[in-house]
Design a protein around this motif. Structure first.
Motif: not given
Length: 175
Positions: A169-170, A19-22, A130-132, A59-61
């Motif tokens: 997606x963020x 799992x990963x989350x901003x 905005x979606x990232x 890590x990348x956005x």
């Protein structure tokens, strides 16, 4: 199928991001993640003989663009090294700003598998509504091994430890 079960029992290298989350903390985007890491016999043996293992977290956005290449918003790397100190019989994790000491390899691996509060970017970097696309990957950096071992590590599964890229997606909605 029998071979796959045998390789797990034999203790091969394995890693995947569970799992990963901003998370927005103190007006900064931070990353929390949990990784399942299993070191195989060859890596554990090398570690216990004094070889430092270097792990690279990437890590990348990106902001997807319709008619052009995606826009890289955040790209961060963090290197964490793990070594064994034979005199004190302790495992040491070296982070960019600190180090942590453990009595067992199991405890060190458990800490290595957790990313908490990795500070990435100011809140304003992500635009409202905005979606990232975010992506995280971790691997053993064989280029940091001693030169003699780098040659042995080429193409050897005993020295290969890499997670599949974990992506999600963020959407920035908080302002």
């Amino acid at each position: 199928m029998l071979f796959a079960a045998w390789s797990v029992l034999a203790g091969g290298n394995h890693a995947h991001i569970k799992v990963a989350e901003l998370v927005l903390r103190d007006d900064l985007w931070t990353l929390d993640a949990e990784i399942d890491i299993q070191l195989g016999h060859a890596l554990e043996e090398a570690l216990n003989k004094g070889v430092t293992l270097s792990f690279l977290y990437e890590f990348q956005i990106v902001k997807p663009l319709k008619y052009w290449f995606d826009d890289e918003v955040v790209t961060e790397r963090r290197q964490v090294t793990l070594n064994y100190h034979a005199l004190t019989k302790q495992y040491i994790l070296h982070y960019p700003q600190q180090q942590k000491v453990f009595d067992t390899l199991s405890d060190a691996k458990q800490e290595l598998a957790i990313i908490h509060d990795w500070r990435l970017a100011p809140h304003a970097v992500l635009e409202k509504n905005q979606s990232y696309h975010a992506a995280l990957k971790m691997h053993l950096d064989t280029s940091k091994l001693p030169k003699a071992l780098q040659v042995d590590a080429i193409g050897e599964s005993d020295w290969e430890l890499v997670t599949p890229t974990f992506s999600w997606w963020v959407k920035e909605t908080v302002r």
